[in-house]
Design an enzyme around this catalytic site. Structure first.
Site, mmCIF file in Angstrom:
data_model
loop_
_atom_site.group_PDB
_atom_site.id
_atom_site.type_symbol
_atom_site.label_atom_id
_atom_site.label_comp_id
_atom_site.label_asym_id
_atom_site.label_seq_id
_atom_site.Cartn_x
_atom_site.Cartn_y
_atom_site.Cartn_z
ATOM 1 N N HIS A 47 1.039 -1.012 0.198
ATOM 2 C CA HIS A 47 -0.221 -0.082 0.494
ATOM 3 C C HIS A 47 0.826 1.054 0.098
ATOM 4 O O HIS A 47 1.752 1.613 0.352
ATOM 5 C CB HIS A 47 -1.055 -0.411 1.256
ATOM 6 C CG HIS A 47 -1.179 -1.200 1.732
ATOM 7 N ND1 HIS A 47 -3.464 -1.012 1.830
ATOM 8 C CD2 HIS A 47 -1.368 -2.708 2.489
ATOM 9 C CE1 HIS A 47 -3.134 -2.552 1.787
ATOM 10 N NE2 HIS A 47 -2.229 -2.760 1.868
ATOM 11 N N TYR A 48 0.472 2.570 -0.260
ATOM 12 C CA TYR A 48 0.236 3.870 0.221
ATOM 13 C C TYR A 48 -0.020 4.450 0.831
ATOM 14 O O TYR A 48 -1.522 4.152 0.948
ATOM 15 C CB TYR A 48 1.235 4.348 -1.689
ATOM 16 C CG TYR A 48 0.166 4.924 -2.320
ATOM 17 C CD1 TYR A 48 -0.951 5.647 -1.243
ATOM 18 C CD2 TYR A 48 0.253 4.933 -3.166
ATOM 19 C CE1 TYR A 48 -1.971 5.920 -2.615
ATOM 20 C CE2 TYR A 48 -0.617 5.363 -4.234
ATOM 21 C CZ TYR A 48 -2.058 5.644 -3.674
ATOM 22 O OH TYR A 48 -2.501 6.623 -4.636
ATOM 23 N N THR A 49 0.612 4.707 1.883
ATOM 24 C CA THR A 49 0.107 5.935 3.021
ATOM 25 C C THR A 49 -1.156 6.644 2.756
ATOM 26 O O THR A 49 -1.924 7.207 2.989
ATOM 27 C CB THR A 49 0.669 5.847 3.886
ATOM 28 O OG1 THR A 49 1.598 6.845 3.450
ATOM 29 C CG2 THR A 49 2.025 5.169 4.419
ATOM 30 N N GLU A 112 2.726 -1.262 4.582
ATOM 31 C CA GLU A 112 2.252 0.483 4.173
ATOM 32 C C GLU A 112 3.724 0.849 4.372
ATOM 33 O O GLU A 112 5.072 1.520 4.866
ATOM 34 C CB GLU A 112 0.864 0.928 5.722
ATOM 35 C CG GLU A 112 -0.127 0.486 5.739
ATOM 36 C CD GLU A 112 -0.439 1.431 4.527
ATOM 37 O OE1 GLU A 112 -0.305 1.823 3.557
ATOM 38 O OE2 GLU A 112 -1.900 0.962 4.770
ATOM 39 N N HIS A 150 -2.532 -2.802 -3.375
ATOM 40 C CA HIS A 150 -3.687 -3.185 -3.273
ATOM 41 C C HIS A 150 -4.863 -2.935 -4.072
ATOM 42 O O HIS A 150 -5.717 -3.433 -4.861
ATOM 43 C CB HIS A 150 -3.299 -1.632 -2.034
ATOM 44 C CG HIS A 150 -5.207 -1.979 -1.494
ATOM 45 N ND1 HIS A 150 -4.997 -1.185 -0.913
ATOM 46 C CD2 HIS A 150 -5.784 -2.675 -0.771
ATOM 47 C CE1 HIS A 150 -6.230 -0.664 0.189
ATOM 48 N NE2 HIS A 150 -6.773 -2.551 -0.338
ATOM 49 N N ASP A 160 -3.237 1.950 -5.027
ATOM 50 C CA ASP A 160 -2.144 2.154 -4.074
ATOM 51 C C ASP A 160 -1.172 0.883 -4.488
ATOM 52 O O ASP A 160 -2.113 -0.520 -4.743
ATOM 53 C CB ASP A 160 -1.947 3.036 -2.581
ATOM 54 C CG ASP A 160 -3.055 1.282 -2.447
ATOM 55 O OD1 ASP A 160 -3.702 1.507 -3.054
ATOM 56 O OD2 ASP A 160 -2.520 1.698 -1.497
#
Length: 242
Positions: A47-49, A112, A150, A160
Site C-alpha cells: 500500500h501507500y499511505t 504500508e 492493493h 496504491d
C-alpha cells in the site's frame, strides 16, 4: 509521536517480533484480530499511505476509531514499524478479492509505504522493503506472485501503490514477478486477467488501469496487443492460487 500506547495483543513493545532487521520499532495497534477459519497468509499486499508523513500514518493505523491497521509501515527514510504480529489479522485490505478468494485480510500480510503515489519511492524505503520481504515470504511460504498491489485486489476502489512504485526492481530480486511478452492464443483480456488473479466483478477499465499501473506505467487507451501479450505470460506462468 506522542505518548507511548499501552501494548496490545497485536505486538509486544520492546522485543523483536517478526521483522528481519534489528531496527524494527514495535508500535502496537489494537486494530487486529485472529485470522478467520484457520487461514494462513499466502499474499503480501503493498500500500501507500497517502498521508502527510509516516508519523501521521502511524497514528491513524493505531487509532481504534479509525479501524484500520497494517502489519508494517516503512517510512521514506527507511524506518520500519511493526504494528501487528504476522500471525494476526490486520485490517488493511478491505473489500476485494484475488484469485477468486475474498477476506484478503485473513490471507495476507499488509505493508504500508509512506508515499502519496505522486513521486518515486525513496531509496532507503525500498532498501528496507527488500530486507523485510524475504523473511516474510520464507516464514509463510509466500511465492513471488503472492506479492501484490492493493489495487490488484481492489481495482475499483484503490490505486496504491500506484505507477511510481518500482515492481520491476522487486522482481529482479525474486520478490515479485515481471512478465515478458507471450502469445495470448486468442484469449481475451477478461479471461487472462481472471487467470492471473484480478477480480472479474470489477469493471474492465479498473482492472486494466491496475494492470497497467503495475506492469505498463504510463500506458493508456483501450486494451492493446501488448497488454494481452504481457498478461498472457502472467496468466500462464503465475496463475493465481484459488
Amino acid at each position: 509521536m506522542g505518548p507511548e500506547p499501552v501494548p496490545q495483543r497485536g505486538a509486544v513493545r520492546g522485543r523483536r517480533v517478526s521483522a528481519d532487521t534489528s531496527d524494527v520499532i514495535v508500535h502496537p495497534s489494537p486494530n487486529c484480530g485472529p485470522r478467520r477459519d484457520g487461514l494462513r497468509p499466502h499474499l503480501i499486499v503493498l500500500h501507500y499511505t497517502a498521508m502527510s508523513g509516516a508519523e501521521a500514518a502511524l497514528e491513524r493505523l493505531c487509532d481504534p476509531g479509525a479501524e484500520v491497521s497494517a502489519h508494517y509501515l516503512i517510512g521514506g527514510d527507511g524506518r520500519l514499524w511493526q504494528m501487528v504480529d504476522e500471525d494476526r489479522r490486520a485490517w488493511h485490505a478491505g473489500a476485494g478479492s484475488w484469485g477468486g478468494l475474498d477476506d484478503i485480510n485473513s490471507r495476507s500480510i499488509g505493508i504500508e509505504l509512506d508515499n502519496d503515489g505522486t513521486h518515486p519511492f525513496a531509496e532507503p524505503q525500498m532498501a528496507a522493503l527488500e530486507v523485510l520481504l524475504p523473511g516474510i515470504m520464507a516464514r509463510w511460504d509466500i511465492a513471488p506472485e503472492g506479492v501484490i498491489a492493493h489495487s490488484d485486489m481492489a481495482p475499483e476502489r484503490k490505486s496504491d501503490p500506484g505507477p511510481r512504485f518500482d515492481w520491476q526492481r522487486l522482481a529482479r530480486l525474486g520478490l515479485s514477478v515481471w512478465p515478458r511478452e507471450a502469445d495470448p492464443q486468442g484469449r481475451e483480456f477478461d479471461r487472462l486477467a481472471r487467470a492471473f488473479g484480478y477480480p472479474p466483478e470489477a469493471p474492465q477499465a479498473a482492472r486494466l488501469r491496475a494492470f497497467r499501473d503495475r506492469f505498463r506505467p504510463g500506458a493508456d487507451g483501450p486494451v492493446s496487443e501488448t497488454d494481452l501479450r504481457l498478461l498472457a505470460d502472467l496468466a500462464t506462468r503465475w496463475p493465481a492460487r484459488s
